[in-house]
Scaffold this motif. Structure first.
Motif, PDB file in Angstrom:
ATOM      1  N   SER A 104      26.524   0.410  -6.870  1.00 29.60           N
ATOM      2  CA  SER A 104      27.761   0.871  -7.486  1.00 29.60           C
ATOM      3  C   SER A 104      27.743   0.560  -8.968  1.00 29.60           C
ATOM      4  N   GLY A 105      28.608   1.243  -9.690  1.00 25.43           N
ATOM      5  CA  GLY A 105      28.695   1.014 -11.123  1.00 25.43           C
ATOM      6  C   GLY A 105      29.966   1.575 -11.686  1.00 25.43           C
ATOM      7  N   VAL A 106      30.186   1.289 -12.950  1.00 27.48           N
ATOM      8  CA  VAL A 106      31.332   1.834 -13.657  1.00 27.48           C
ATOM      9  C   VAL A 106      30.840   2.954 -14.562  1.00 27.48           C
ATOM     10  N   ARG A 107      31.746   3.792 -14.990  1.00 25.29           N
ATOM     11  CA  ARG A 107      31.370   4.896 -15.872  1.00 25.29           C
ATOM     12  C   ARG A 107      30.640   4.320 -17.087  1.00 25.29           C
ATOM     13  N   GLY A 108      29.538   4.940 -17.429  1.00 24.82           N
ATOM     14  CA  GLY A 108      28.729   4.461 -18.546  1.00 24.82           C
ATOM     15  C   GLY A 108      27.612   3.529 -18.117  1.00 24.82           C
ATOM     16  N   ALA A 109      27.617   3.149 -16.832  1.00 26.47           N
ATOM     17  CA  ALA A 109      26.586   2.234 -16.324  1.00 26.47           C
ATOM     18  C   ALA A 109      25.499   3.043 -15.645  1.00 26.47           C
ATOM     19  N   GLY A 110      24.364   3.107 -16.246  1.00 21.14           N
ATOM     20  CA  GLY A 110      23.233   3.767 -15.610  1.00 21.14           C
ATOM     21  C   GLY A 110      22.618   2.847 -14.573  1.00 21.14           C
ATOM     22  N   VAL A 111      21.715   3.375 -13.796  1.00 18.02           N
ATOM     23  CA  VAL A 111      21.051   2.579 -12.767  1.00 18.02           C
ATOM     24  C   VAL A 111      19.828   1.923 -13.392  1.00 18.02           C
ATOM     25  N   ILE A 112      19.877   0.619 -13.501  1.00 16.29           N
ATOM     26  CA  ILE A 112      18.741  -0.148 -13.989  1.00 16.29           C
ATOM     27  C   ILE A 112      18.306  -1.019 -12.824  1.00 16.29           C
ATOM     28  N   GLU A 113      17.148  -0.730 -12.301  1.00 19.61           N
ATOM     29  CA  GLU A 113      16.666  -1.444 -11.119  1.00 19.61           C
ATOM     30  C   GLU A 113      16.331  -2.891 -11.468  1.00 19.61           C
ATOM     31  N   PRO A 114      16.596  -3.804 -10.548  1.00 18.96           N
ATOM     32  CA  PRO A 114      16.262  -5.208 -10.822  1.00 18.96           C
ATOM     33  C   PRO A 114      14.753  -5.396 -10.924  1.00 18.96           C
ATOM     34  N   ARG A 115      14.349  -6.297 -11.785  1.00 19.24           N
ATOM     35  CA  ARG A 115      12.925  -6.597 -11.938  1.00 19.24           C
ATOM     36  C   ARG A 115      12.624  -7.898 -11.205  1.00 19.24           C
ATOM     37  N   VAL A 116      11.762  -7.766 -10.195  1.00 19.94           N
ATOM     38  CA  VAL A 116      11.329  -8.924  -9.416  1.00 19.94           C
ATOM     39  C   VAL A 116       9.813  -8.934  -9.486  1.00 19.94           C
ATOM     40  N   GLU A 117       9.245 -10.086  -9.806  1.00 21.57           N
ATOM     41  CA  GLU A 117       7.794 -10.165  -9.939  1.00 21.57           C
ATOM     42  C   GLU A 117       7.096  -9.751  -8.651  1.00 21.57           C
ATOM     43  N   GLY A 118       6.124  -8.850  -8.781  1.00 14.66           N
ATOM     44  CA  GLY A 118       5.354  -8.388  -7.633  1.00 14.66           C
ATOM     45  C   GLY A 118       6.000  -7.279  -6.829  1.00 14.66           C
ATOM     46  N   VAL A 119       7.201  -6.835  -7.237  1.00 16.89           N
ATOM     47  CA  VAL A 119       7.907  -5.782  -6.513  1.00 16.89           C
ATOM     48  C   VAL A 119       8.334  -4.710  -7.508  1.00 16.89           C
ATOM     49  N   GLU A 120       8.034  -3.450  -7.181  1.00 21.13           N
ATOM     50  CA  GLU A 120       8.360  -2.316  -8.046  1.00 21.13           C
ATOM     51  C   GLU A 120       9.451  -1.487  -7.373  1.00 21.13           C
ATOM     52  N   THR A 121      10.694  -1.671  -7.817  1.00 19.37           N
ATOM     53  CA  THR A 121      11.831  -0.985  -7.226  1.00 19.37           C
ATOM     54  C   THR A 121      11.850   0.486  -7.646  1.00 19.37           C
ATOM     55  N   SER A 122      12.166   1.365  -6.701  1.00 23.34           N
ATOM     56  CA  SER A 122      12.203   2.822  -6.896  1.00 23.34           C
ATOM     57  C   SER A 122      10.843   3.369  -7.317  1.00 23.34           C
ATOM     58  N   ILE A 123       9.793   2.793  -6.760  1.00 24.04           N
ATOM     59  CA  ILE A 123       8.420   3.225  -7.053  1.00 24.04           C
ATOM     60  C   ILE A 123       7.690   3.497  -5.746  1.00 24.04           C
ATOM     61  N   ASP A 124       6.995   4.640  -5.698  1.00 19.96           N
ATOM     62  CA  ASP A 124       6.104   4.989  -4.599  1.00 19.96           C
ATOM     63  C   ASP A 124       4.685   4.963  -5.159  1.00 19.96           C
ATOM     64  N   ARG A 125       3.736   4.585  -4.339  1.00 16.39           N
ATOM     65  CA  ARG A 125       2.315   4.658  -4.691  1.00 16.39           C
ATOM     66  C   ARG A 125       1.650   5.551  -3.639  1.00 16.39           C
ATOM     67  N   PRO A 126       1.845   6.888  -3.767  1.00 18.95           N
ATOM     68  CA  PRO A 126       1.347   7.797  -2.726  1.00 18.95           C
ATOM     69  C   PRO A 126      -0.179   7.827  -2.661  1.00 18.95           C
ATOM     70  N   GLY A 127      -0.691   7.928  -1.426  1.00 20.11           N
ATOM     71  CA  GLY A 127      -2.137   8.017  -1.202  1.00 20.11           C
ATOM     72  C   GLY A 127      -2.771   6.653  -1.012  1.00 20.11           C
ATOM     73  N   GLY A 128      -4.058   6.677  -0.648  1.00 17.66           N
ATOM     74  CA  GLY A 128      -4.810   5.436  -0.470  1.00 17.66           C
ATOM     75  C   GLY A 128      -4.377   4.620   0.727  1.00 17.66           C
TER      76      GLY A 128
END
Length: 192
Positions: A104-128
């Motif tokens: 959730s957010g307020v108007r003017g608040a974009g989605v900034i994903e949390p940064r956690v070491e070793g984890v890539e939020t909203s990221i896919d690594r397709p293949g392999g």
């Protein structure tokens, strides 16, 4: 002048210092970008809702920006029963409550994903892919990461939230490290 009273010059100086501090603090807070709150809902104040076929919370934030009535928003991830992601626009700013279902957010608040070491939020690594499997109800990205760490052939992982690749959450273990691609509902990481 009585005991404990300040002279007019001292009082004016103190008042000017207070005004300067308040001004500096407001400038400091204004320079920090507003951001949405991951894992929080804002129940109430709804005046409009719509499915979000992309499954991306950024689309919900953008809907709020484009609607003058909107003061806040909540994005609900797809659920395990097959319901689509939903964007709820609100004409108030209800108090936020914890909820893994939502962002959730307020108007003017974009989605900034949390940064956690070793984890890539909203990221896919397709293949392999080495293998993939359905996760049990209640298991999260941590279970997927742990499965990759436990398998010596696994170099990276991708976790898909329920509703993004099927009804249940899914874990993809990777034998190769592929380039990251932004994709809502997915979380990846490189283990070795």
């Amino acid at each position: 002048m009585g005991k404990g009273r300040l002279s007019g010059g001292v009082m004016a100086s103190v008042l000017a210092s207070v005004v300067a501090c308040v001004t500096l603090l407001s400038l400091a807070f204004a320079s920090v970008p507003a951001r949405a709150q991951t894992a929080f809902d804002r129940p109430g104040g709804d005046y409009f809702s719509t499915p979000v076929t992309s499954g991306d919370p950024e689309d919900c934030a953008l809907l709020c920006e484009r609607d003058r009535r909107c003061r806040s928003w909540s994005f609900s991830y797809p659920d395990i029963d097959g319901a689509a992601a939903v964007c709820w626009l609100k004409n108030t700013v209800p108090a936020r409550v914890p909820g893994s279902c939502c962002i959730s957010g307020v108007r003017g608040a974009g989605v900034i994903e949390p940064r956690v070491e070793g984890v890539e939020t909203s990221i896919d690594r397709p293949g392999g892919d080495l293998r993939n499997f359905e996760l049990k109800d209640g298991e999260s990205v941590e279970a997927c990461k742990a499965a990759c760490t436990a398998d010596n052939k696994c170099r990276a992982f991708t976790y898909a939230r329920p509703g993004y690749t099927g009804r249940e959450a899914r874990c993809f273990l990777k034998k190769e490290i592929k380039p990251p691609r932004r994709k809502a509902g997915f979380t990846s990481g490189v283990v070795r």
